[in-house]
Scaffold this active site. Sequence first.
Site, PDB file in Angstrom:
ATOM      1  N   ASN A  18      13.375   4.251   9.608  1.00 47.26           N
ATOM      2  CA  ASN A  18      12.415   5.404   9.997  1.00 47.26           C
ATOM      3  C   ASN A  18      11.608   5.189  11.279  1.00 47.26           C
ATOM      4  O   ASN A  18      11.509   5.926  11.985  1.00 47.26           O
ATOM      5  CB  ASN A  18      11.685   5.989   9.077  1.00 47.26           C
ATOM      6  CG  ASN A  18      10.786   5.297   8.372  1.00 47.26           C
ATOM      7  OD1 ASN A  18      10.678   4.099   8.457  1.00 47.26           O
ATOM      8  ND2 ASN A  18       9.847   5.753   7.763  1.00 47.26           N
TER       9      ASN A  18
ATOM     10  N   LYS B 131      16.481  -8.395   7.357  1.00 42.17           N
ATOM     11  CA  LYS B 131      17.621  -7.698   6.835  1.00 42.17           C
ATOM     12  C   LYS B 131      16.862  -6.199   7.197  1.00 42.17           C
ATOM     13  O   LYS B 131      16.368  -5.669   6.577  1.00 42.17           O
ATOM     14  CB  LYS B 131      17.757  -7.893   5.296  1.00 42.17           C
ATOM     15  CG  LYS B 131      19.196  -7.045   4.830  1.00 42.17           C
ATOM     16  CD  LYS B 131      18.464  -5.941   4.092  1.00 42.17           C
ATOM     17  CE  LYS B 131      19.492  -4.786   3.741  1.00 42.17           C
ATOM     18  NZ  LYS B 131      20.145  -3.882   5.027  1.00 42.17           N
TER      19      LYS B 131
ATOM     20  N   GLU C  66       5.594  -2.219   0.664  1.00 41.82           N
ATOM     21  CA  GLU C  66       5.267  -0.914   1.545  1.00 41.82           C
ATOM     22  C   GLU C  66       6.259   0.268   0.967  1.00 41.82           C
ATOM     23  O   GLU C  66       7.262   0.171   1.780  1.00 41.82           O
ATOM     24  CB  GLU C  66       5.307  -1.081   2.816  1.00 41.82           C
ATOM     25  CG  GLU C  66       4.142  -1.998   3.307  1.00 41.82           C
ATOM     26  CD  GLU C  66       2.620  -1.772   3.360  1.00 41.82           C
ATOM     27  OE1 GLU C  66       2.554  -0.525   2.849  1.00 41.82           O
ATOM     28  OE2 GLU C  66       2.050  -2.459   3.799  1.00 41.82           O
TER      29      GLU C  66
ATOM     30  N   CYS D 215       6.623   7.646   5.781  1.00 35.49           N
ATOM     31  CA  CYS D 215       6.012   7.459   4.592  1.00 35.49           C
ATOM     32  C   CYS D 215       4.728   7.706   4.322  1.00 35.49           C
ATOM     33  O   CYS D 215       4.311   8.385   3.189  1.00 35.49           O
ATOM     34  CB  CYS D 215       5.990   5.974   4.206  1.00 35.49           C
ATOM     35  SG  CYS D 215       5.185   4.937   5.492  1.00 35.49           S
TER      36      CYS D 215
ATOM     37  N   GLU E 235       8.872  12.415  -3.563  1.00 30.35           N
ATOM     38  CA  GLU E 235       8.535  12.183  -2.174  1.00 30.35           C
ATOM     39  C   GLU E 235       9.559  12.996  -1.505  1.00 30.35           C
ATOM     40  O   GLU E 235      10.794  13.212  -1.840  1.00 30.35           O
ATOM     41  CB  GLU E 235       8.716  10.947  -1.807  1.00 30.35           C
ATOM     42  CG  GLU E 235       8.801  10.650  -0.132  1.00 30.35           C
ATOM     43  CD  GLU E 235       8.879   9.037   0.350  1.00 30.35           C
ATOM     44  OE1 GLU E 235       9.534   8.327  -0.426  1.00 30.35           O
ATOM     45  OE2 GLU E 235       8.102   8.924   1.408  1.00 30.35           O
TER      46      GLU E 235
END
Length: 470
Positions: A134, A157, A231, A265, A362
């Site tokens: 994102n 990665k 996170e 987020c 979410e």
Amino acid sequence: MPIATTNPATGQVLKTYDEMSDEQVDAAIDRADLAFRQLRETTIAQRGRWLTAAADLLEAERDETARLMTTEMGKTYAAAKAEVTKCATACRFYAAKAPEMLADEPADAAAVKARRAYVRYQPLGPVLAVMPWNFPLWQVMRFAAPALMAGNTGLLKHASNVPQTALYLEDLFRRAGFPEGAFTTLLVGSETVDRILSDPRVRAATLTGSEGAGRSIAASAGRELKKTVLELGGSDPFVVMPSADLDKAAEVATTARCQNNGQSCIAAKRFIVHTDVFDAFAEKFAARMSALRVGDPMDEHTDVGPLASERGRDEIHAQVQDAVDNGATILCGGEKPAGDGWYYPPTVVTDLRPGMRMWSEEVFGPVAGLYRVASYEEAIEVANGTSFGLGSNAWTEDPAEQERFATDLDAGNVFINGMTTSYPELPFGGVRNSGYGRELSAVGMREFCNTKTVWVGEGEAGAGAGAHAE
Ligand code: NAP
């Protein structure tokens, strides 16, 4: 997931990559380990010069790098340019501040019966970074800049849909002067992460991503007794109280929900509004959300581009449908457009109730949930009523209420009369299912350091005194 660049504005696959073999991954870990031995012998000043060179390159290459990000994941070109600039700023911040952040910290020598006692911060070694698409540059940079400055090496990665941005990052650090192997992109799928984590040369891992990925990586790292920073997702509350400046709150709410096409987020996702100002706020907010221009992310007039994947769009539409099927009301948006590209209109949904997906999950797109509450206590109950705890926002002009929110919101950060954002100067991270550990500031840099206690006795007398019998 195939490793490929697919333009979300058209759905066209532009470039595909083969996954690296186990042998190629092992060779990359080897190089990261060798580079670590080199890097830890360099001075902080030298690493700072390399990081400053990375900032220079980022600034010089801003427009083409931004275009690449927009092509890979659909954020607006304007937002992508701002992201590149933010990365350069973070590099300069850590280049300048690392000497004081990593300096030995003297302790009270007399209290611990030493001639000298201090804390020394030393790098751990190769760190695996598993990153999301994102903010494809920023998420990586906020790990890489402090980690490299501290003398660690990085193995990236990246998400499978941003391979070109991932390769750009490896190239960036090499051209900036860091030794070969100091920062390597591994083109691998998520199923390879467990194997990489089990390699003894890999000393720690950081993940920015979903709760599911967090559980999986934490389990692998736990088995290997390796440090992790996680996170994860969030469903940030944005509380509006009667004393708030409603026009300003509605304006910021719109940006806080729809920045990055709603895929952040720390986007505000649940708008919890006191009943005294609910109707006025709802009208202003829905008007602003409806006025946003959805379209080609390269067009400078576009506010909201496409979602990064068809799966992502289907998911948020299913969440909206679930709410509507169970009695929620749509104030604007809510229709999945026909045609090419994974666009979704800014949407406001109200009359939400426990049990609906939007209540607890979410929502990763430009869809806002609007909640009416009758008191401060109810606002806190709803705000803290999910399993997440990443960011939080509260709007009130009352100083006493501001202090109460700062204490009572159960989240990694509280922004009063503003929207949650990240700064290199401030720690960033969450609590509960939003993860643990912190990025940014000195706290973030030290997550991947050995905080080493050094105790120096008084020669024979000190050492022989048995002061440290434990
Ligand atoms: P994701 O599916 O978890 O992917 C993130 C990264 O983890 C990708 O590199 C992915 O690889 C990898 N991954 C996925 N499942 C894995 C597993 N079981 N084991 C090991 N690696 C795994 O998340 P996303 O959809 O890309 O990103 C959106 C999520 O990230 C949202 O929940 C958002 O809130 C969260 N996020 C959090 C923060 C924060 O700072 N707290 C910031 C940004 C985003 P593949 O691409 O190959 O699947």
